[in-house]
Design a protein around this motif. Structure first.
Motif, PDB file in Angstrom:
ATOM      1  N   ALA A 170       0.864  -1.179   0.000  1.00 48.70           N
ATOM      2  CA  ALA A 170       0.000   0.000   0.000  1.00 48.70           C
ATOM      3  C   ALA A 170       0.898   1.226   0.000  1.00 48.70           C
ATOM      4  N   ALA A 171       0.562   2.198  -0.815  1.00 42.56           N
ATOM      5  CA  ALA A 171       1.333   3.442  -0.909  1.00 42.56           C
ATOM      6  C   ALA A 171       2.804   3.162  -1.196  1.00 42.56           C
ATOM      7  N   GLN A 172       3.048   2.244  -2.124  1.00 42.74           N
ATOM      8  CA  GLN A 172       4.402   1.901  -2.570  1.00 42.74           C
ATOM      9  C   GLN A 172       5.289   1.341  -1.450  1.00 42.74           C
ATOM     10  N   ARG A 173       4.683   0.804  -0.422  1.00 38.51           N
ATOM     11  CA  ARG A 173       5.449   0.207   0.675  1.00 38.51           C
ATOM     12  C   ARG A 173       4.868  -1.150   1.013  1.00 38.51           C
ATOM     13  N   GLU A 174       5.726  -2.013   1.524  1.00 40.17           N
ATOM     14  CA  GLU A 174       5.285  -3.329   1.969  1.00 40.17           C
ATOM     15  C   GLU A 174       4.864  -3.251   3.432  1.00 40.17           C
ATOM     16  N   HIS A 175       3.708  -3.829   3.746  1.00 41.19           N
ATOM     17  CA  HIS A 175       3.192  -3.837   5.109  1.00 41.19           C
ATOM     18  C   HIS A 175       2.898  -5.270   5.516  1.00 41.19           C
ATOM     19  N   ALA A 176       2.908  -5.516   6.806  1.00 37.73           N
ATOM     20  CA  ALA A 176       2.585  -6.839   7.325  1.00 37.73           C
ATOM     21  C   ALA A 176       1.621  -6.679   8.492  1.00 37.73           C
ATOM     22  N   ASP A 177       0.626  -7.559   8.548  1.00 39.13           N
ATOM     23  CA  ASP A 177      -0.324  -7.605   9.659  1.00 39.13           C
ATOM     24  C   ASP A 177      -0.226  -8.970  10.310  1.00 39.13           C
ATOM     25  N   VAL A 178      -0.160  -8.989  11.623  1.00 40.53           N
ATOM     26  CA  VAL A 178      -0.189 -10.243  12.366  1.00 40.53           C
ATOM     27  C   VAL A 178      -1.323 -10.131  13.373  1.00 40.53           C
ATOM     28  N   THR A 179      -2.299 -11.026  13.264  1.00 41.94           N
ATOM     29  CA  THR A 179      -3.398 -11.065  14.220  1.00 41.94           C
ATOM     30  C   THR A 179      -3.038 -12.081  15.291  1.00 41.94           C
ATOM     31  N   THR A 180      -3.162 -11.654  16.542  1.00 40.72           N
ATOM     32  CA  THR A 180      -2.751 -12.471  17.671  1.00 40.72           C
ATOM     33  C   THR A 180      -3.861 -12.489  18.718  1.00 40.72           C
ATOM     34  N   ARG A 181      -4.075 -13.659  19.314  1.00 39.84           N
ATOM     35  CA  ARG A 181      -5.021 -13.762  20.428  1.00 39.84           C
ATOM     36  C   ARG A 181      -4.210 -13.824  21.715  1.00 39.84           C
ATOM     37  N   ILE A 182      -4.546 -12.948  22.657  1.00 42.13           N
ATOM     38  CA  ILE A 182      -3.918 -12.936  23.972  1.00 42.13           C
ATOM     39  C   ILE A 182      -4.997 -13.301  24.980  1.00 42.13           C
ATOM     40  N   ILE A 183      -4.750 -14.347  25.755  1.00 39.64           N
ATOM     41  CA  ILE A 183      -5.724 -14.826  26.736  1.00 39.64           C
ATOM     42  C   ILE A 183      -5.216 -14.484  28.129  1.00 39.64           C
ATOM     43  N   ILE A 184      -6.063 -13.828  28.918  1.00 37.41           N
ATOM     44  CA  ILE A 184      -5.724 -13.477  30.296  1.00 37.41           C
ATOM     45  C   ILE A 184      -6.883 -13.856  31.211  1.00 37.41           C
ATOM     46  N   ARG A 185      -6.637 -13.857  32.513  1.00 33.41           N
ATOM     47  CA  ARG A 185      -7.731 -14.006  33.467  1.00 33.41           C
ATOM     48  C   ARG A 185      -8.602 -12.758  33.387  1.00 33.41           C
ATOM     49  N   TYR A 186      -9.864 -12.890  33.729  1.00 35.57           N
ATOM     50  CA  TYR A 186     -10.813 -11.788  33.640  1.00 35.57           C
ATOM     51  C   TYR A 186     -10.374 -10.602  34.500  1.00 35.57           C
TER      52      TYR A 186
END
Length: 118
Positions: A62-78
């Motif tokens: 996008a916009a002549q640049r390379e981008h990376a997305d990493v979706t991560t799940r973080i699990i914690i106690r409530y």
């Protein structure tokens, strides 16, 4: 399968064995310093044990640049004080919280769907 200490629990529901990473929650800065300048420091809200699970990654141009997305799940106690404006820091990696999921609304754990900050 049941664990040794409990007769009626399922091992995958036992949070104790899964929460192996120490993460820190930071709240966005508010207010100004004595000179009237906005504060850049994100104050620490809490440090908790968490499970971090990368779910998906993608690269795009996008916009002549390379981008990376990493979706991560973080699990914690409530915790009732966690919201989407916060960042989660693990080591040198910062995550932005996109969604907060309450499984079964049981107030046992939170699943934070996050994107890794670039």
């Amino acid at each position: 399968m049941t664990c040794k200490n409990c007769k009626n629990c399922d091992r995958k529901d036992n949070l104790t064995g899964r929460l192996k990473r120490r993460v820190t929650f930071h709240r966005p800065p508010t207010g100004a310093d004595s000179y009237g300048e906005p504060i850049d420091q994100w104050p620490v809200v809490a440090s908790v044990w968490a499970a971090i699970e990368p779910l998906r990654g993608r690269e795009y141009f996008a916009a002549q640049r390379e981008h990376a997305d990493v979706t991560t799940r973080i699990i914690i106690r409530y915790r009732p004080d966690i919201d989407r404006t916060m960042n989660v820091v693990y080591g040198s990696t910062t995550f932005e919280i996109g969604h907060i999921i309450h499984p079964d609304f049981a107030k046992r754990e939170l699943h934070l769907m996050c994107k890794e900050r670039q």
